[in-house]
Motif scaffolding. Structure first.
Motif, PDB file in Angstrom:
ATOM      1  N   GLN A  87      -0.048 -14.047  -4.869  1.00  0.00           N
ATOM      2  CA  GLN A  87       0.183 -13.383  -6.149  1.00  0.00           C
ATOM      3  C   GLN A  87      -1.008 -12.521  -6.552  1.00  0.00           C
ATOM      4  OE1 GLN A  87       3.286 -13.781  -6.935  1.00  0.00           O
ATOM      5  NE2 GLN A  87       3.334 -15.260  -5.250  1.00  0.00           N
ATOM      6  N   GLN A 125      -0.967  -9.122  -4.876  1.00  0.00           N
ATOM      7  CA  GLN A 125      -0.036  -8.146  -5.440  1.00  0.00           C
ATOM      8  C   GLN A 125      -0.583  -7.528  -6.717  1.00  0.00           C
ATOM      9  OE1 GLN A 125       3.999  -9.654  -5.669  1.00  0.00           O
ATOM     10  NE2 GLN A 125       3.738 -10.759  -3.747  1.00  0.00           N
ATOM     11  N   TYR A 126      -1.209  -8.316  -7.567  1.00  0.00           N
ATOM     12  CA  TYR A 126      -1.780  -7.751  -8.793  1.00  0.00           C
ATOM     13  C   TYR A 126      -2.962  -6.839  -8.481  1.00  0.00           C
ATOM     14  CZ  TYR A 126       1.219 -10.929 -11.370  1.00  0.00           C
ATOM     15  OH  TYR A 126       2.312 -11.593 -11.875  1.00  0.00           O
ATOM     16  N   GLU A 127      -3.740  -7.184  -7.466  1.00  0.00           N
ATOM     17  CA  GLU A 127      -4.835  -6.303  -7.051  1.00  0.00           C
ATOM     18  C   GLU A 127      -4.288  -4.939  -6.621  1.00  0.00           C
ATOM     19  OE1 GLU A 127      -8.086  -6.456  -6.980  1.00  0.00           O
ATOM     20  OE2 GLU A 127      -8.453  -8.531  -7.551  1.00  0.00           O
ATOM     21  N   LEU A 152       1.405 -14.213 -13.790  1.00  0.00           N
ATOM     22  CA  LEU A 152       0.042 -13.736 -14.023  1.00  0.00           C
ATOM     23  C   LEU A 152      -0.743 -14.721 -14.889  1.00  0.00           C
ATOM     24  CD1 LEU A 152      -2.170 -11.603 -13.817  1.00  0.00           C
ATOM     25  CD2 LEU A 152      -1.089 -10.399 -15.733  1.00  0.00           C
ATOM     26  N   LEU A 165      -1.399  -3.571  -7.508  1.00  0.00           N
ATOM     27  CA  LEU A 165      -0.852  -2.870  -8.671  1.00  0.00           C
ATOM     28  C   LEU A 165      -1.948  -2.145  -9.434  1.00  0.00           C
ATOM     29  CD1 LEU A 165       1.703  -5.465 -10.110  1.00  0.00           C
ATOM     30  CD2 LEU A 165       2.229  -3.187  -9.222  1.00  0.00           C
ATOM     31  N   ASP A 203       7.181 -12.092 -14.362  1.00  0.00           N
ATOM     32  CA  ASP A 203       5.930 -11.555 -13.829  1.00  0.00           C
ATOM     33  C   ASP A 203       4.753 -11.943 -14.726  1.00  0.00           C
ATOM     34  OD1 ASP A 203       4.721 -10.113 -11.751  1.00  0.00           O
ATOM     35  OD2 ASP A 203       4.675  -8.272 -12.929  1.00  0.00           O
ATOM     36  N   TYR A 243       8.206  -3.254  -5.095  1.00  0.00           N
ATOM     37  CA  TYR A 243       8.548  -3.990  -6.310  1.00  0.00           C
ATOM     38  C   TYR A 243      10.012  -3.794  -6.694  1.00  0.00           C
ATOM     39  CZ  TYR A 243       4.561  -6.608  -7.878  1.00  0.00           C
ATOM     40  OH  TYR A 243       3.607  -7.583  -7.987  1.00  0.00           O
TER      41      TYR A 243
END
Length: 214
Positions: A111, A114-116, A171, A118, A167, A135
């Motif tokens: 996870q 994926q945020y990195e 997070l 984005l 989502d 996405y």
């Protein structure tokens, strides 16, 4: 430490990697590197060190850093879809996203990666197309499962709203922990979907124990 043959000099033992997993093992290593150090830390050598293989093997499998990033992102999306119960195919509220809290607890690096990506896409527009396309897999899976649960097909607005809630929960758990808070919030989300006519099959578990709406 082990000795180099014929010299008696110690050399650093490499990490062991499951060569049977091959490409997947290298993708997992890339995910860990980015999750723990950001995209700027992603190099062939960093991935090789994490996986316990040679630098040349990473080059052989991917050819370019961009290809490695793209395949690692696709890999994490597949992993998340398989473990989160986002699309179970049952159309039951009790099953919807039932695995999210455990997914984050057991594999936070997937996870975080994926945020990195984005956030990096804001700084590097060339990443935006592949991030958006991948996405879209999440949005499509959400829409299909909502269509199974609700009497009418979910429109784009509802699909995006539900996925944004999921989502955000991922997070927050990634940063703050507290999987029990995630579970409680998912129960409330299922209750709201039930108000829209969602299938409440599964008894009290369908709303995560939060109580059925009157």
């Amino acid at each position: 430490m082990t000795e180099t043959a014929g010299t008696g000099r110690p050399r650093k033992a490499r990490k062991q990697v499951n060569y049977g997993a091959g490409r997947v093992a290298l993708l997992d290593a890339a995910v860990k590197v980015v999750a723990r150090g950001g995209l700027r830390k992603l190099t062939y050598r960093a991935v090789a060190e994490q996986a316990g293989v040679t630098h040349g093997l990473v080059v052989h499998h991917f050819g370019s850093r961009d290809a490695l990033i793209e395949e690692a992102l696709a890999h994490t999306v597949r992993t998340s879809l398989n473990t989160s119960a986002l699309e179970t195919g049952t159309g039951s509220l009790a099953d919807f996203s039932a695995g999210i809290a455990d997914m984050v607890s057991s594999d936070p690096d997937t996870q975080a990666f994926q945020y990195e990506l984005l956030l990096e896409a804001r700084r590097r527009p060339e990443l935006l197309t592949q991030v958006r396309a991948l996405y879209d897999e999440y949005f499509d899976a959400t829409r299909r499962e909502l269509a199974r649960m609700l009497p009418e097909d979910a429109d784009e607005g509802l699909t995006r709203l539900v996925f944004a809630a999921l989502d955000g929960l991922v997070l927050h758990q990634l940063v703050f922990g507290e999987p029990e808070v995630t579970e409680a919030a998912l129960g409330r989300l299922r209750s709201l979907l039930q108000l829209l006519g969602g299938d409440g099959d599964g008894g009290p578990a369908a709303d995560g124990g939060a109580g059925r709406p009157e």
